[in-house]
Scaffold this motif. Structure first.
Motif, PDB file in Angstrom:
ATOM      1  N   ASN A   8       1.862  31.933  79.463  1.00  7.06           N
ATOM      2  CA  ASN A   8       2.831  31.760  80.864  1.00  7.06           C
ATOM      3  C   ASN A   8       4.537  31.811  80.245  1.00  7.06           C
ATOM      4  O   ASN A   8       4.773  31.220  79.092  1.00  7.06           O
ATOM      5  N   ASN A  18       8.395  28.052  86.011  1.00  9.82           N
ATOM      6  CA  ASN A  18       7.118  28.194  85.681  1.00  9.82           C
ATOM      7  C   ASN A  18       7.211  30.062  86.705  1.00  9.82           C
ATOM      8  O   ASN A  18       6.495  29.584  87.582  1.00  9.82           O
ATOM      9  N   SER A  25       1.997  33.032  85.078  1.00  9.37           N
ATOM     10  CA  SER A  25       0.780  32.690  84.338  1.00  9.37           C
ATOM     11  C   SER A  25       0.272  33.575  84.324  1.00  9.37           C
ATOM     12  O   SER A  25      -0.590  33.846  85.065  1.00  9.37           O
TER      13      SER A  25
END
Length: 670
Positions: free
Chosen positions: A589, A596, A599
């Motif tokens: 990640n 974020n 991923s």
């Protein structure tokens, strides 16, 4: 019903030098920020209970502030001076302390602090502002909300006067005597339990028999010419019990062994002193049972007459090391999800979450208040979970545990405190001093012997060995080294012997962040194929060496040992080196601060979309298109995640900061 057992460990080493002055201010700073705020937050919630472990070294230094106010703290003594009267050395000491705070959470929220933090040279007026804003940044939420002095100075923000500084110091120092009585009150009400630790926070098994380190790790290199320090180990427990009774009016039921360090011999010392319970890490349980089934973790155990709980390493380290990077609501939801999974899979679980109660919070926004309030609120509403103190948990029917393998909360061994050149040198100096003391024991009076015993106990604190050698970084390693050696120097002076010259030679080598971080020298454009295609493709990249700067959050040795980074006109490049096979089945990640961005599933050897390309083979190589970032200064953080557990956070000790305006002129030469 799931029982949730919070044990918040409150600890500072003794910063007292032979002059009777505390040479570092961390007890004071955590007193105004954490030692009251943490039990206060628990007290606000009707359905929340917890256990607080207060170490004797912490208690004694809090008492020094109560009795002597600012007179026993080097930092406060200097702060009370007018800035124009400070020597250059004194100014440098103050500035070093004031610039040691985490930037994102403790500097950036204050405009004046941000401005002064960036300046290399400060005039007297600027230094005064830095002193005051530093104290305000360390002031806890309780004081920020309840102290008129603090509120007024926060509102003022800058252009502070000497009167402002002195009134703030007086307000803060007068707050400290409220701390210990508050713990006592909450314990008497049954809201909390209070446990303690052997006196000066030693690794007790190593004191009894240094060879136990080899039992935990057969490959470790031990110090030369060891001496058994068992009598010191017994003294650490007896003195801790005595101080506890003086402060809280009752005998302690429980001990958190320093660093969760246990073995059979040390456990019998607790039993001999009528201690009812101890706690340590899950790694010790799994080694002892030779079975890693997690159903075994969530129980109360009885081992030869003493009760033991074992810390859930993952849950504890999520709070200690991972959630600080997350939005607090996301972090709380993740913690509750873990509790639900445990409850669904294991009946009548006792989940022990044990970690520092002071050190994580300066890395959290708002000193962790938002996270902890939300956490306690959500736990209070759960119908399957109840928090209990350790004293309450003792009434649970225990499961018998036949044997205990030696180890600590870090990797289930003792390697953090023994085994490399610097750590072993410190042990050898203790052994040398102990032998010389024994040779002259009959020449000394009882009072001198007691003073010498005290200095030995201080020298055996785990913190000195923590900072020596490999494993941990601090700007203050030379100061810690000085304090350690001075305890042994004082012993020779008390005996009346010449001080051996090797005690005046620093053990610690000067460390700084440049020793494991190298900045990029020029543009790079590597081929993203998961291999080092040529020697030159990463030659001018930046490098963070995680092996030199690793943190202690992992259950095992780091998966990723080195991080390389660089850029060209179109892309940012990242490279991860290490035990790449262990990445199988995990996710990488990539965060831009708390957001974020990507991923990435490591089961795919190659991944590519419009913004990112990743290849995994002998190494991990990643290219991120700059157009997808759209920022000039970026701060990356990488998490290795597997089965909802965070295995590693990268970088482990600093931030990966990349300036996309960098032209590398600093690297040009003619």
């Amino acid at each position: 019903m799931l029982t949730l057992n919070f044990i918040w460990h409150m600890h500072q080493p003794s910063y007292l030098n032979e002059d009777g002055i505390m040479h570092m201010p961390w007890v004071f700073l955590h007193s105004i920020k954490d030692y009251f705020d943490m039990p206060f937050l628990v007290s606000k919630f009707e359905n929340i209970k917890a256990t607080f472990n207060l170490t004797p070294t912490l208690i004694e230094q809090i008492l020094l502030y109560e009795e002597y106010k600012t007179e026993k703290d080097k930092f406060l003594i200097l702060l009370k001076k007018d800035t124009k009267d400070l020597t250059k050395e004194e100014k440098n000491f103050i500035i070093k302390i004031c610039k040691s705070s985490p930037y994102k959470t403790m500097v950036e929220p204050y405009e004046r602090y941000k401005e002064l933090y960036q300046k290399d040279i400060l005039n007297n007026k600027e230094l005064l502002d830095l002193e005051v804003i530093y104290l305000l940044s360390w002031t806890g939420n309780y004081l920020k909300e309840n102290s008129e002095v603090v509120k007024e100075l926060l509102k003022k923000g800058k252009n502070f006067t000497s009167e402002d500084k002195n009134s703030l110091i007086e307000e803060l120092i007068n707050f400290i005597p409220k701390i210990l009585p508050f713990y006592k009150k909450l314990q008497e009400e049954g809201k909390i339990s209070i446990s303690t630790t052997p006196y000066f926070h030693p690794i007790l098994p190593l004191l009894i028999d240094i060879n136990v380190a080899k039992e935990a790790d057969k490959n470790i290199k031990l110090p030369k010419n060891p001496e058994s320090l068992k009598e010191d180990a017994i003294l650490h427990i007896k003195k801790a019990k005595k101080l506890y009774e003086e402060i809280f009016g009752i005998k302690p039921n429980g001990f958190w062994p320093a660093e969760g360090a246990v073995d059979e011999k040390s456990i019998f010392l607790y039993i001999d002193e009528d201690i009812k319970w101890i706690a340590t890490d899950e790694a010790i349980l799994f080694k002892s049972l030779k079975d890693n089934n997690r159903k075994n973790l969530y129980k109360l155990y009885n081992h030869k007459g003493i009760k033991i709980v074992f810390r859930d390493h993952n849950l504890s380290d999520l709070i200690g090391f991972v959630y600080k990077f997350w939005d607090f609501e996301k972090a709380v939801n993740d913690f509750i999800t873990h509790l639900k999974n445990i409850n669904n899979n294991f009946e009548n679980s006792i989940v022990s979450v044990i970690l520092d109660g002071e050190n994580p919070w300066e890395y959290y926004k708002n000193n962790g208040k938002d996270f902890l309030n939300k956490l306690y609120e959500e736990i209070s509403s759960l119908d399957f979970c109840k928090t209990k103190t350790m004293d309450e948990i003792l009434s649970t029917e225990p499961k018998n545990l036949e044997n205990i393998k030696p180890g600590s909360w870090i990797y289930g061994n003792f390697n953090t405190w023994i085994g490399d050149e610097e750590k072993n040198k410190a042990w050898e100096l203790i052994f040398q001093t102990k032998r010389d003391f024994k040779h002259h024991l009959n020449e000394l009076n009882e009072d001198t012997i007691k003073q010498i015993e005290e200095e030995f106990l201080k020298s055996e604190c785990s913190d000195w060995f923590w900072w020596y050698g490999k494993g941990h970084f601090t700007k203050f390693n030379l100061e810690f080294d000085f304090l350690f050696r001075n305890h042994l120097i004082k012993i020779y002076k008390l005996i009346g012997l010449p001080v051996p010259s090797n005690l005046y030679i620093p053990i610690a080598k000067s460390k700084n962040i440049e020793s494991f971080v190298m900045e990029p020298k020029s543009y790079i454009s590597p081929v993203i194929d998961g291999k080092e295609t040529s020697f030159f493709e990463w030659l001018d990249s930046g490098l963070i060496d995680e092996e030199k700067a690793y943190t202690t959050m992992q259950k095992q040795k780091n998966i990723i040992s080195k991080i390389y980074w660089g850029e060209d006109e179109e892309n940012i490049y990242l490279r991860l080196d290490g035990d790449i096979k262990k990445l199988k089945g995990s996710k990488i990640n990539i965060f831009l601060r708390e957001k974020n961005l990507f991923s990435l599933n490591t089961d795919k050897n190659v991944y590519e979309d419009d913004c990112i390309k990743m290849a995994i083979n002998e190494i991990v190589e990643i290219a991120i298109k700059k157009k997808c970032i759209n920022q000039q200064l970026v701060y990356f953080r990488i998490e290795i995640q597997k089965d909802n557990n965070i295995l590693q956070v990268l970088p482990g000790i600093t931030e990966l900061k990349i300036n996309l305006n960098e032209d590398f002129k600093r690297c040009w030469f003619v």
